[in-house]
Design an enzyme around this catalytic site. Sequence first.
Site, PDB file in Angstrom:
ATOM      1  N   THR A 172       0.683  -0.625  -0.119  1.00  0.00           N
ATOM      2  CA  THR A 172      -0.021   0.240  -0.089  1.00  0.00           C
ATOM      3  C   THR A 172       0.936   1.187  -0.085  1.00  0.00           C
ATOM      4  OG1 THR A 172      -0.282   0.725   2.773  1.00  0.00           O
ATOM      5  CG2 THR A 172      -1.589  -1.448   1.180  1.00  0.00           C
ATOM      6  N   GLY A 173       0.543   1.816  -0.819  1.00  0.00           N
ATOM      7  CA  GLY A 173       0.675   3.796  -0.935  1.00  0.00           C
ATOM      8  C   GLY A 173       2.355   3.217  -1.263  1.00  0.00           C
ATOM      9  N   ALA A 174       2.067   2.210  -2.342  1.00  0.00           N
ATOM     10  CA  ALA A 174       3.828   2.212  -3.536  1.00  0.00           C
ATOM     11  C   ALA A 174       4.032   2.928  -4.560  1.00  0.00           C
ATOM     12  CB  ALA A 174       3.014   0.612  -3.925  1.00  0.00           C
ATOM     13  N   SER A 179       5.152   6.514  -4.010  1.00  0.00           N
ATOM     14  CA  SER A 179       5.977   7.018  -4.019  1.00  0.00           C
ATOM     15  C   SER A 179       7.152   6.733  -2.675  1.00  0.00           C
ATOM     16  CB  SER A 179       5.692   8.668  -3.652  1.00  0.00           C
ATOM     17  OG  SER A 179       4.924   8.388  -2.870  1.00  0.00           O
ATOM     18  N   GLY A 180       7.952   7.940  -2.578  1.00  0.00           N
ATOM     19  CA  GLY A 180       8.931   7.107  -1.424  1.00  0.00           C
ATOM     20  C   GLY A 180       9.487   5.892  -0.865  1.00  0.00           C
ATOM     21  N   ILE A 181       9.177   5.876   0.251  1.00  0.00           N
ATOM     22  CA  ILE A 181       9.558   4.145   0.711  1.00  0.00           C
ATOM     23  C   ILE A 181       9.281   3.279  -0.103  1.00  0.00           C
ATOM     24  CG2 ILE A 181       9.882   2.845   2.726  1.00  0.00           C
ATOM     25  CD1 ILE A 181       9.482   5.676   4.266  1.00  0.00           C
ATOM     26  N   GLY A 182       7.524   3.292   0.321  1.00  0.00           N
ATOM     27  CA  GLY A 182       6.294   2.365  -0.149  1.00  0.00           C
ATOM     28  C   GLY A 182       7.359   2.036  -2.085  1.00  0.00           C
ATOM     29  N   SER A 242       6.597   4.002  13.164  1.00  0.00           N
ATOM     30  CA  SER A 242       7.736   4.906  12.819  1.00  0.00           C
ATOM     31  C   SER A 242       8.001   5.103  14.575  1.00  0.00           C
ATOM     32  CB  SER A 242       7.083   6.304  12.862  1.00  0.00           C
ATOM     33  OG  SER A 242       7.634   7.376  13.412  1.00  0.00           O
ATOM     34  N   TYR A 244      -0.437  11.278  14.864  1.00  0.00           N
ATOM     35  CA  TYR A 244       0.075  10.459  14.144  1.00  0.00           C
ATOM     36  C   TYR A 244       0.611   9.730  15.219  1.00  0.00           C
ATOM     37  CZ  TYR A 244       4.437   9.537  10.748  1.00  0.00           C
ATOM     38  OH  TYR A 244       5.073   8.491  10.407  1.00  0.00           O
TER      39      TYR A 244
HETATM   40  N1  LIG Z   1       9.715  10.002   5.736  1.00  0.00           N
HETATM   41  C1  LIG Z   1       9.736   9.472   7.173  1.00  0.00           C
HETATM   42  O1  LIG Z   1      10.887   9.891   7.200  1.00  0.00           O
HETATM   43  C2  LIG Z   1       9.199   8.607   8.388  1.00  0.00           C
HETATM   44  C3  LIG Z   1       7.798   7.605   7.599  1.00  0.00           C
HETATM   45  N2  LIG Z   1       7.454   7.129   7.878  1.00  0.00           N
HETATM   46  C4  LIG Z   1       6.028   6.271   7.075  1.00  0.00           C
HETATM   47  O2  LIG Z   1       6.634   5.276   5.957  1.00  0.00           O
HETATM   48  C5  LIG Z   1       5.473   5.379   5.174  1.00  0.00           C
HETATM   49  C6  LIG Z   1       5.661   5.474   4.647  1.00  0.00           C
HETATM   50  O3  LIG Z   1       5.255   7.395   3.850  1.00  0.00           O
HETATM   51  P1  LIG Z   1       7.174   7.822   3.137  1.00  0.00           P
HETATM   52  O4  LIG Z   1       7.405   7.135   2.218  1.00  0.00           O
HETATM   53  O5  LIG Z   1       7.494   8.465   3.729  1.00  0.00           O
HETATM   54  O6  LIG Z   1       6.763   9.274   2.675  1.00  0.00           O
HETATM   55  P2  LIG Z   1       4.988   9.367   1.399  1.00  0.00           P
HETATM   56  O7  LIG Z   1       4.322  10.669   1.163  1.00  0.00           O
HETATM   57  O8  LIG Z   1       6.459   9.403   0.044  1.00  0.00           O
HETATM   58  O9  LIG Z   1       4.230   7.860   0.710  1.00  0.00           O
HETATM   59  C7  LIG Z   1       3.405   8.038   1.771  1.00  0.00           C
HETATM   60  C8  LIG Z   1       2.371   6.245   0.910  1.00  0.00           C
HETATM   61  O10 LIG Z   1       1.303   6.493   1.369  1.00  0.00           O
HETATM   62  C9  LIG Z   1       0.108   6.316   0.364  1.00  0.00           C
HETATM   63  N3  LIG Z   1      -1.463   7.234   0.935  1.00  0.00           N
HETATM   64  C10 LIG Z   1      -1.502   8.078   1.570  1.00  0.00           C
HETATM   65  N4  LIG Z   1      -2.579   8.322   2.087  1.00  0.00           N
HETATM   66  C11 LIG Z   1      -3.262   7.030   1.540  1.00  0.00           C
HETATM   67  C12 LIG Z   1      -4.534   6.702   0.899  1.00  0.00           C
HETATM   68  N5  LIG Z   1      -5.283   7.116   1.709  1.00  0.00           N
HETATM   69  N6  LIG Z   1      -5.008   5.914   0.332  1.00  0.00           N
HETATM   70  C13 LIG Z   1      -3.733   4.839  -0.398  1.00  0.00           C
HETATM   71  N7  LIG Z   1      -2.367   5.358  -0.776  1.00  0.00           N
HETATM   72  C14 LIG Z   1      -2.153   6.667   0.526  1.00  0.00           C
HETATM   73  C15 LIG Z   1       0.557   8.091  -0.910  1.00  0.00           C
HETATM   74  O11 LIG Z   1      -0.014   8.091  -1.989  1.00  0.00           O
HETATM   75  P3  LIG Z   1      -0.433   9.670  -2.942  1.00  0.00           P
HETATM   76  O12 LIG Z   1       0.991   9.914  -3.409  1.00  0.00           O
HETATM   77  O13 LIG Z   1      -1.641   9.643  -3.395  1.00  0.00           O
HETATM   78  O14 LIG Z   1      -0.419  10.960  -1.448  1.00  0.00           O
HETATM   79  C16 LIG Z   1       1.956   7.676  -0.734  1.00  0.00           C
HETATM   80  O15 LIG Z   1       2.069   6.182  -1.798  1.00  0.00           O
HETATM   81  C17 LIG Z   1       3.937   5.950   5.726  1.00  0.00           C
HETATM   82  O16 LIG Z   1       3.591   5.302   6.923  1.00  0.00           O
HETATM   83  C18 LIG Z   1       5.221   6.746   6.822  1.00  0.00           C
HETATM   84  O17 LIG Z   1       4.045   7.151   8.263  1.00  0.00           O
HETATM   85  C19 LIG Z   1       7.385   6.883   9.130  1.00  0.00           C
HETATM   86  C20 LIG Z   1       9.195   7.157   9.488  1.00  0.00           C
HETATM   87  C21 LIG Z   1       9.133   8.247   8.919  1.00  0.00           C
HETATM   88  C1  LIG Z   2      18.913  20.887  11.500  1.00  0.00           C
HETATM   89  C2  LIG Z   2      17.330  19.740  11.412  1.00  0.00           C
HETATM   90  C3  LIG Z   2      17.566  18.272  11.360  1.00  0.00           C
HETATM   91  C4  LIG Z   2      16.603  20.199  12.314  1.00  0.00           C
HETATM   92  C5  LIG Z   2      15.398  19.586  11.719  1.00  0.00           C
HETATM   93  C6  LIG Z   2      14.072  19.522  12.987  1.00  0.00           C
HETATM   94  C7  LIG Z   2      13.307  18.483  12.330  1.00  0.00           C
HETATM   95  C8  LIG Z   2      12.062  19.608  11.399  1.00  0.00           C
HETATM   96  C9  LIG Z   2      13.281  17.250  12.297  1.00  0.00           C
HETATM   97  C10 LIG Z   2      14.182  16.292  13.517  1.00  0.00           C
HETATM   98  C11 LIG Z   2      13.720  15.203  13.684  1.00  0.00           C
HETATM   99  C12 LIG Z   2      12.194  15.252  12.450  1.00  0.00           C
HETATM  100  C13 LIG Z   2      11.811  13.359  12.618  1.00  0.00           C
HETATM  101  C14 LIG Z   2      10.702  13.983  11.811  1.00  0.00           C
HETATM  102  C15 LIG Z   2      10.287  14.645  11.285  1.00  0.00           C
HETATM  103  C16 LIG Z   2      11.364  16.295  11.217  1.00  0.00           C
HETATM  104  C17 LIG Z   2      12.130  16.189  12.453  1.00  0.00           C
HETATM  105  C18 LIG Z   2      11.126  15.788  13.252  1.00  0.00           C
HETATM  106  C19 LIG Z   2       9.582  12.548  11.757  1.00  0.00           C
HETATM  107  C20 LIG Z   2       8.498  12.611  12.846  1.00  0.00           C
HETATM  108  C21 LIG Z   2       9.316  11.779  10.573  1.00  0.00           C
HETATM  109  C22 LIG Z   2       8.228  11.080  10.638  1.00  0.00           C
HETATM  110  C23 LIG Z   2       8.410   9.715  11.136  1.00  0.00           C
HETATM  111  O1  LIG Z   2       7.767   9.364  11.232  1.00  0.00           O
HETATM  112  C24 LIG Z   2       9.429   9.463  12.435  1.00  0.00           C
HETATM  113  C25 LIG Z   2      10.554  10.859  12.323  1.00  0.00           C
HETATM  114  C26 LIG Z   2      11.473  11.419  13.894  1.00  0.00           C
HETATM  115  C27 LIG Z   2      12.131  12.519  13.523  1.00  0.00           C
END
Ligand SMILES: NC(=O)C1=CN([C@@H]2O[C@H](COP(=O)(O)OP(=O)(O)OC[C@H]3O[C@@H](n4cnc5c(N)ncnc54)[C@H](OP(=O)(O)O)[C@@H]3O)[C@@H](O)[C@H]2O)C=CC1
Ligand SMILES: CC(C)CCC[C@@H](C)[C@H]1CC[C@H]2C3=C(CC[C@]12C)[C@@]1(C)CCC(=O)C[C@@H]1CC3
Length: 332
Positions: A8-10, A12-15, A171, A193
Amino acid sequence: MERVVIVTGANSGIGLALCERLLTEDVQLRLCLACRNMQRAEAARAALLTSHADAHVDLLHLDVGSMKSVLDAAQEVKTRYRKVDFLYLNAGIMPNPQVNIGAFFKGLLSRNAIRMFSTAEGLLTQQDRLNADGLQEVFATNLFGHFLLIRELEPLLCQSSHTSRVVWTSSSNASHSAFSMEDIQHRNGTEPYSSSKYASDMLSVALNRQKNSQGLFSSVICPGLVMTNLTYGIVPSFFWTLIMPIMYLIRVFTNTFTISPYNGAEALFWLFLQKPESLDPRAKYHSLTSALGRNYVQPQQMDVDNETPEVLFAKLLELENFVKKNDHVGYI
Ligand SMILES: NC(=O)C1=CN([C@@H]2O[C@H](COP(=O)(O)OP(=O)(O)OC[C@H]3O[C@@H](n4cnc5c(N)ncnc54)[C@H](OP(=O)(O)O)[C@@H]3O)[C@@H](O)[C@H]2O)C=CC1
Ligand SMILES: CC(C)CCC[C@@H](C)[C@H]1CC[C@H]2C3=C(CC[C@]12C)[C@@]1(C)CCC(=O)C[C@@H]1CC3
């Protein structure tokens, strides 16, 4: 028989990075990109086929935040596949995030600075809203839609002939104190969140208790801090680019700054290679990247007790019944 993997959520990003890594490992997979936006899903599929021309990549329309979409998508999966080997529950949102600048500078000067960078504890709040089903949007997307999907796919996930896996992208920001059993949707707080991610940790523990004997195994990962659309919603991408040297410096002190989606997907990919029986049902598997850029995975015990996961599971079942009975629109 080819393995069926749904992510799911494939798109973009991590997916998407996970999909790329899975196909590099096994091009025989049947990989299903479950996305809410079919244009973005098509683009992701095209990108994957550019590097893996012979791959079998299917698309599935799934908005995990909409109960009707989840039920329709599950029906579609049941007609397409006879089993599901891996279900990656990766889609997630963090709407309208606000960084508490005061807490950030205070934390920076404290002994907890490293912890603050790895968990963002006390740094972030969000503004949630109700979705069309009358559920809190973050809860519905990050947790409940995925729960309903598992429940609907149980006939394919719980088969005596083979084991199936579900993997939650949780997370380090999951927080026990943000979650309340009296308010599982987090209607009344400002950390939906953290609450939803803590709930997914608990749900994984409950699923293992109840379903391991039926061949279903659940795991939880944390990808670290990764530059994706989600983090660009917190701080704009140009700013992240500007502070990139600082990010690499922080990585010397905390290996949780994985930064790229490829690195962030490490634990998701690693789990694909493991035997489910060898995994700890109460561990969160962290993607980590060393200062020299080496990726590795480390388990950490989750802050979850023995009883609460079962209580949450029962509450989710109750909500599921309610949603289904009321034709899942606007009643809750
Ligand atoms: N980035 C980070 O630092 C961290 C991310 N995570 C988790 O990693 C996971 C992936 O996020 P990340 O790759 O960072 O972010 P992205 O926004 O790149 O990816 C999120 C994905 O989820 C999809 N999505 C969101 N809402 C829905 C929905 N209602 N139905 C179906 N798909 C949906 C998005 O689709 P669309 O493109 O349509 O929006 C997208 O493909 C999330 O669960 C996030 O909480 C956890 C810790 C840290
Ligand atoms: C100098 C910089 C690195 C300052 C950045 C400060 C903050 C914006 C970030 C510090 C820790 C980060 C963090 C996340 C978002 C950005 C920070 C708050 C997350 C909450 C993103 C989504 C997650 O699920 C976990 C991440 C933990 C750390």
